[in-house]
Design an enzyme around this catalytic site. Structure first.
Site, mmCIF file in Angstrom:
data_model
loop_
_atom_site.group_PDB
_atom_site.id
_atom_site.type_symbol
_atom_site.label_atom_id
_atom_site.label_comp_id
_atom_site.label_asym_id
_atom_site.label_seq_id
_atom_site.Cartn_x
_atom_site.Cartn_y
_atom_site.Cartn_z
ATOM 1 N N ASP A 82 0.863 -1.177 0.000
ATOM 2 C CA ASP A 82 0.000 0.000 0.000
ATOM 3 C C ASP A 82 0.909 1.240 0.000
ATOM 4 O O ASP A 82 2.120 1.124 0.245
ATOM 5 C CB ASP A 82 -0.843 -0.071 1.276
ATOM 6 N N ASP A 84 -0.290 5.131 1.064
ATOM 7 C CA ASP A 84 -0.537 6.097 2.146
ATOM 8 C C ASP A 84 -0.461 5.427 3.514
ATOM 9 O O ASP A 84 -1.165 4.459 3.788
ATOM 10 C CB ASP A 84 -1.930 6.732 1.988
ATOM 11 N N GLU A 129 -13.663 4.436 7.969
ATOM 12 C CA GLU A 129 -12.541 3.645 7.427
ATOM 13 C C GLU A 129 -11.810 2.884 8.532
ATOM 14 O O GLU A 129 -11.458 1.721 8.372
ATOM 15 C CB GLU A 129 -11.543 4.558 6.683
ATOM 16 N N SER A 197 -2.561 1.504 -4.497
ATOM 17 C CA SER A 197 -2.978 2.613 -3.635
ATOM 18 C C SER A 197 -4.352 3.183 -3.994
ATOM 19 O O SER A 197 -4.666 3.403 -5.169
ATOM 20 C CB SER A 197 -1.944 3.733 -3.753
ATOM 21 N N ALA A 198 -5.105 3.458 -2.951
ATOM 22 C CA ALA A 198 -6.388 4.159 -3.125
ATOM 23 C C ALA A 198 -6.170 5.667 -3.064
ATOM 24 O O ALA A 198 -7.125 6.435 -2.987
ATOM 25 C CB ALA A 198 -7.360 3.707 -2.050
ATOM 26 N N LYS A 246 -9.433 -3.381 -3.099
ATOM 27 C CA LYS A 246 -8.133 -3.668 -3.711
ATOM 28 C C LYS A 246 -8.026 -5.112 -4.209
ATOM 29 O O LYS A 246 -7.006 -5.505 -4.759
ATOM 30 C CB LYS A 246 -7.007 -3.352 -2.727
ATOM 31 N N ASP A 271 -1.609 -0.857 5.831
ATOM 32 C CA ASP A 271 -1.989 -0.260 7.117
ATOM 33 C C ASP A 271 -3.494 -0.350 7.350
ATOM 34 O O ASP A 271 -3.991 0.181 8.336
ATOM 35 C CB ASP A 271 -1.562 1.221 7.180
#
Ligand code: TMP
Ligand code: MG
Length: 330
Positions: A82, A84, A129, A197-198, A246, A271
């Site tokens: 990931d 961020d 989230e 990554s989002a 994802k 994370d």
């Protein structure tokens, strides 16, 4: 055991022998009931794993996994990570660092009225989230809402491609300590790294370029901006990647994983609980070591993270643990 650079077949053989030794010592311990005097297991010998912020629910499983990854070596390895708050830092001197989205939200490119809307969106959806009680399935509709509304607001801001670099420069987005070594070393050993990554792909790449380096072995899957001929943002390309999808969409029709089909061992870093699904598309996966960074809402989430990730790193702004493991494999 070799600990310096120049990891090669010899190192793998030596480490493989250590695994066998550890197995024999464990058998001896179980038979005799006496505690062995020396640290013989890989996980006991790695200083980075002895720190208080490192949580391993099942040390036997991690020991076995490490032995397998080390024995198979770098030719079987790929990294899936990931961005961020995994490659990028969660905080610096006690202050939260920017995500890709925050880089734009906090910049002078976004008018105050739009900033307010984006702040309100974050205050509404970020607690969802990281909510420890909701399931991923319950969170997905909210994440879709957040990302759709958020990207819609960014498009209304008249952002220019040529302004992105300055926005990153002025932000406090930073890479975790040790990313430089990791990126450079994985490149040197031709180990592929997928950054899933989002966040926003254009910003992510700019953060890496400004604070570390992009290499040819890195591939980014993310939300990329769509600019018109005048360089104005008009939308986002392709399917939306959000925190909890994802496992689908983005890589479903890509040949990324099939071209790497011989690389059956994965180190996954994330994370969020959504990051655990990043390797779902890998065919014939053999071994996967999941390393989770737990940055926020720690007490509520630690148990769940320990069940989901093999190694959980609490409030750790470094790459010390993943790097120590990679050093043993490469
Ligand atoms: P990641 O998949 O690379 O971690 O990126 C997604 C992160 O971006 C996730 O933690 C939520 C965050 N985010 C914002 O900070 N602001 C936003 O407006 C949106 C949509 C996401
Ligand atoms: Mg993240």
């Amino acid at each position: 055991m070799a600990r310096t650079s120049g990891w090669n077949t010899t190192a793998a053989i030596v480490t493989g022998a250590a695994c066998a030794l550890a197995g024999a010592a464990l058998a001896g311990y179980l038979l005799s009931g006496r505690r062995p005097k020396k640290r013989t297991k890989i996980i006991e010998m790695m200083d980075e794993l002895q720190k208080e912020n490192v949580h391993i629910r099942d040390p036997e499983r991690v020991e076995k996994l490490l032995c397998q990854l080390i024995q198979d070596g770098k030719s079987k390895l790929q990294i899936i990570t990931d961005f961020d708050m995994t490659l990028s830092r969660f905080s610096i001197n006690g202050k939260r660092c920017a995500t890709c989205h925050n880089v734009l939200e906090n910049s002078s490119l976004v008018p105050e009225s739009k900033k307010q809307i984006l702040d309100e969106l974050r205050d509404t959806y970020y607690p969802i989230e990281i909510n420890a009680k909701m399931t991923i399935e319950e969170k997905i509709p909210f994440m879709m809402e957040w990302y759709t509304k958020g990207t819609g607001v960014l498009v209304e801001c008249g952002l220019k491609q040529s302004d992105l670099s300055l926005a990153v420069k002025e932000s406090n987005a930073r890479m975790r300590d040790g990313c430089d070594w990791q990126f450079h070393t994985l490149h040197e050993h031709s180990v592929p790294m997928l950054i899933f990554s989002a966040g926003i792909g254009d910003i992510l790449e700019e953060i890496i370029k400004q604070h570390s380096q992009m290499y040819a072995n890195m591939r980014v899957v993310s939300n990329y901006m769509d600019f018109n001929h005048d360089g104005m943002l008009v939308g986002f390309k392709g399917d939306l990647v959000h925190t909890y999808n994802k496992n689908e969409g983005a890589l479903r029709n890509s040949d990324y994983f099939t071209t790497l089909k011989e690389r059956r061992n994965i180190i996954l870093m994330g994370d969020s609980m959504g990051d655990l699904r990043m390797a779902d598309g890998v065919p014939n996966m053999q071994h996967i070591l999941k390393i989770g960074f737990l940055n926020d809402n720690i007490e509520e989430r630690l148990e769940k993270y320990k069940e989901a990730y093999d190694i959980v790193l609490v409030s750790d702004d470094t790459m010390d643990v993943p790097n120590a493991i990679m050093k043993k494999i490469l």
